[in-house]
Design a protein around this motif. Structure first.
Motif, PDB file in Angstrom:
ATOM      1  N   LYS A 148      -8.762  11.465   2.447  1.00  0.00           N
ATOM      2  CA  LYS A 148      -7.502  10.706   3.145  1.00  0.00           C
ATOM      3  C   LYS A 148      -7.341   9.480   2.138  1.00  0.00           C
ATOM      4  N   ARG A 149      -8.010   8.826   1.519  1.00  0.00           N
ATOM      5  CA  ARG A 149      -7.813   7.640   0.828  1.00  0.00           C
ATOM      6  C   ARG A 149      -7.007   8.101  -0.430  1.00  0.00           C
ATOM      7  N   MET A 150      -7.278   9.308  -1.068  1.00  0.00           N
ATOM      8  CA  MET A 150      -6.284   9.672  -2.271  1.00  0.00           C
ATOM      9  C   MET A 150      -5.149   9.963  -1.746  1.00  0.00           C
ATOM     10  N   ARG A 151      -4.923  10.470  -0.502  1.00  0.00           N
ATOM     11  CA  ARG A 151      -3.595  10.924   0.089  1.00  0.00           C
ATOM     12  C   ARG A 151      -2.770   9.881   0.482  1.00  0.00           C
ATOM     13  N   ASP A 152      -3.536   8.674   0.959  1.00  0.00           N
ATOM     14  CA  ASP A 152      -2.666   7.666   1.326  1.00  0.00           C
ATOM     15  C   ASP A 152      -2.303   6.806   0.052  1.00  0.00           C
ATOM     16  N   LEU A 153      -3.352   6.666  -1.016  1.00  0.00           N
ATOM     17  CA  LEU A 153      -2.715   6.088  -2.324  1.00  0.00           C
ATOM     18  C   LEU A 153      -1.244   6.715  -2.965  1.00  0.00           C
ATOM     19  N   ILE A 154      -1.611   8.157  -3.127  1.00  0.00           N
ATOM     20  CA  ILE A 154      -0.429   8.847  -3.667  1.00  0.00           C
ATOM     21  C   ILE A 154       0.710   9.051  -2.876  1.00  0.00           C
ATOM     22  N   THR A 155       0.842   9.185  -1.680  1.00  0.00           N
ATOM     23  CA  THR A 155       1.944   9.194  -0.784  1.00  0.00           C
ATOM     24  C   THR A 155       2.537   7.873  -0.781  1.00  0.00           C
ATOM     25  N   GLY A 156       1.487   6.659  -0.796  1.00  0.00           N
ATOM     26  CA  GLY A 156       2.125   5.472  -0.849  1.00  0.00           C
ATOM     27  C   GLY A 156       2.844   5.105  -2.130  1.00  0.00           C
ATOM     28  N   LEU A 157       2.260   5.522  -3.200  1.00  0.00           N
ATOM     29  CA  LEU A 157       3.009   5.257  -4.426  1.00  0.00           C
ATOM     30  C   LEU A 157       4.442   6.146  -4.625  1.00  0.00           C
ATOM     31  N   LYS A 158       4.359   7.406  -4.240  1.00  0.00           N
ATOM     32  CA  LYS A 158       5.555   8.246  -4.339  1.00  0.00           C
ATOM     33  C   LYS A 158       6.644   8.147  -3.406  1.00  0.00           C
ATOM     34  N   PHE A 159       6.329   7.980  -2.041  1.00  0.00           N
ATOM     35  CA  PHE A 159       7.213   7.770  -0.986  1.00  0.00           C
ATOM     36  C   PHE A 159       7.502   6.493  -0.542  1.00  0.00           C
ATOM     37  N   LYS A 160       6.491   5.657  -0.565  1.00  0.00           N
ATOM     38  CA  LYS A 160       6.572   4.359  -0.059  1.00  0.00           C
ATOM     39  C   LYS A 160       6.853   3.220  -0.970  1.00  0.00           C
ATOM     40  N   PHE A 161       6.785   3.669  -2.228  1.00  0.00           N
ATOM     41  CA  PHE A 161       7.094   2.772  -3.451  1.00  0.00           C
ATOM     42  C   PHE A 161       6.154   1.813  -3.402  1.00  0.00           C
ATOM     43  N   TRP A 162       4.649   1.887  -3.087  1.00  0.00           N
ATOM     44  CA  TRP A 162       3.605   0.991  -3.489  1.00  0.00           C
ATOM     45  C   TRP A 162       3.123   1.118  -5.001  1.00  0.00           C
ATOM     46  N   ARG A 163       3.727   0.133  -5.711  1.00  0.00           N
ATOM     47  CA  ARG A 163       3.703   0.142  -7.129  1.00  0.00           C
ATOM     48  C   ARG A 163       2.074  -0.181  -7.455  1.00  0.00           C
ATOM     49  N   GLU A 164       1.538  -1.004  -6.330  1.00  0.00           N
ATOM     50  CA  GLU A 164       0.229  -1.333  -6.500  1.00  0.00           C
ATOM     51  C   GLU A 164      -0.821  -0.215  -6.528  1.00  0.00           C
ATOM     52  N   ALA A 165      -0.404   0.857  -5.843  1.00  0.00           N
ATOM     53  CA  ALA A 165      -1.280   2.158  -5.879  1.00  0.00           C
ATOM     54  C   ALA A 165      -1.638   2.757  -7.284  1.00  0.00           C
ATOM     55  N   GLU A 166      -0.810   2.178  -8.244  1.00  0.00           N
ATOM     56  CA  GLU A 166      -0.949   2.688  -9.567  1.00  0.00           C
ATOM     57  C   GLU A 166      -2.360   2.380 -10.096  1.00  0.00           C
ATOM     58  N   LYS A 167      -2.824   1.077  -9.864  1.00  0.00           N
ATOM     59  CA  LYS A 167      -3.979   0.538 -10.356  1.00  0.00           C
ATOM     60  C   LYS A 167      -5.222   1.235  -9.778  1.00  0.00           C
ATOM     61  N   PRO A 168      -5.437   1.704  -8.683  1.00  0.00           N
ATOM     62  CA  PRO A 168      -6.604   2.396  -8.443  1.00  0.00           C
ATOM     63  C   PRO A 168      -6.442   3.905  -8.761  1.00  0.00           C
ATOM     64  N   LEU A 169      -5.297   4.371  -8.714  1.00  0.00           N
ATOM     65  CA  LEU A 169      -5.146   6.007  -8.841  1.00  0.00           C
ATOM     66  C   LEU A 169      -5.527   5.855 -10.522  1.00  0.00           C
ATOM     67  N   GLY A 170      -4.905   5.220 -11.398  1.00  0.00           N
ATOM     68  CA  GLY A 170      -5.298   5.001 -12.891  1.00  0.00           C
ATOM     69  C   GLY A 170      -6.505   4.915 -13.205  1.00  0.00           C
ATOM     70  N   LYS A 171      -7.341   4.191 -12.311  1.00  0.00           N
ATOM     71  CA  LYS A 171      -8.872   4.036 -12.369  1.00  0.00           C
ATOM     72  C   LYS A 171      -9.537   5.118 -12.075  1.00  0.00           C
ATOM     73  N   ILE A 172      -9.125   5.788 -11.108  1.00  0.00           N
ATOM     74  CA  ILE A 172      -9.898   7.166 -10.674  1.00  0.00           C
ATOM     75  C   ILE A 172      -9.693   8.189 -11.881  1.00  0.00           C
ATOM     76  N   LEU A 173      -8.227   8.322 -12.463  1.00  0.00           N
ATOM     77  CA  LEU A 173      -8.041   9.332 -13.426  1.00  0.00           C
ATOM     78  C   LEU A 173      -8.762   8.846 -14.681  1.00  0.00           C
ATOM     79  N   THR A 174      -8.978   7.772 -15.166  1.00  0.00           N
ATOM     80  CA  THR A 174      -9.491   7.233 -16.514  1.00  0.00           C
ATOM     81  C   THR A 174     -11.071   7.562 -16.197  1.00  0.00           C
ATOM     82  N   THR A 175     -11.679   7.018 -15.072  1.00  0.00           N
ATOM     83  CA  THR A 175     -13.120   7.449 -14.711  1.00  0.00           C
ATOM     84  C   THR A 175     -13.247   8.843 -14.777  1.00  0.00           C
ATOM     85  N   TYR A 176     -12.617   9.713 -14.112  1.00  0.00           N
ATOM     86  CA  TYR A 176     -12.943  11.165 -14.463  1.00  0.00           C
ATOM     87  C   TYR A 176     -12.666  11.450 -15.663  1.00  0.00           C
TER      88      TYR A 176
END
Length: 226
Positions: A73-101
């Motif tokens: 749910k945390r992933m889903r909320d961040l991604i849908t927030g970025l794509k559909f609610k225009f939460w630009r702030e979501a890019e930072k934790p998503l970027g951290k998740i992707l770079t860590t992986y």
């Protein structure tokens, strides 16, 4: 609006635990609870590939990377927030998740070309940004790769893949992408970047045209797999 005033009026709330006054939309504790994958996968059957080498479906055009599970749910909320609610702030934790992986895969990413999946001009204007471009820029910077957002272009508008039936997604995305200046990608290692992979149709179409342009060893990275 000044960032201090904005944060005072609208304190940042963690999407995981709901705590306010956070620096990011995902607090450190909730970040630590997200299960990150540790391997690449076959793009066709999604078999785990611990050594990042094709052991099945060797003609498939790319290896697949999925940092986490979209069912979280945390992933889903961040991604849908970025794509559909225009939460630009979501890019930072998503970027951290992707770079860590990606760092955890133990691969050499230096000098690879990082390419975002392009949006249609209309959709990018409506959203104000391309979330895949934001993620690809972050990856290229952190992993010492090269960023390119001009070589792969979208030449046809389609319905969003999220609005299509699963079995119709490949048909919907056919002929959507083209490569400008193929010589840029000839014999180059390429990394495609997107936020979510579901059917894999978008990655497949993009990787196929890049293969035709002479790219090799294509890895398609998504923050989450559904």
């Amino acid at each position: 609006m000044d960032s201090f005033v904005k944060n005072w009026l609208f304190p940042i709330q963690c999407v995981g635990c709901g705590k306010e006054d956070q620096k990011e939309l995902l607090c450190d504790e909730c970040f630590s609870k997200i299960h990150l994958n540790q391997t690449l996968f076959c793009g066709q059957c999604r078999a785990r590939l611990p050594e990042a080498k094709k052991i099945c479906h060797k003609d498939f055009p790319y290896l697949l990377g999925m940092a986490a599970d979209y069912d979280d749910k945390r992933m889903r909320d961040l991604i849908t927030g970025l794509k559909f609610k225009f939460w630009r702030e979501a890019e930072k934790p998503l970027g951290k998740i992707l770079t860590t992986y990606t760092k955890g895969l133990g691969m050499n990413w230096k000098d690879r070309i990082f390419i975002p999946i392009p949006l249609s001009k209309q959709r990018e204007r409506e959203r104000g940004f391309n979330q895949s471009e934001m993620l690809a820029r972050t990856l290229a910077r952190v992993l010492s790769g090269r960023f390119d957002n001009e070589g792969l272009v979208r030449i046809k508008n389609t319905k969003p893949q999220s609005e299509m039936d699963f079995e119709k997604r490949h048909e919907n995305i056919q002929g959507v992408f083209a490569v400008k200046n193929p010589e840029i990608f000839r014999n180059q290692k390429v990394v495609l970047v997107d936020d979510v992979v579901t059917s894999g149709a978008t990655f497949h179409e993009a990787a196929s045209v890049l293969k035709e342009a002479g790219a090799k060893n294509i890895v398609a990275l998504a923050v989450a797999g559904a």
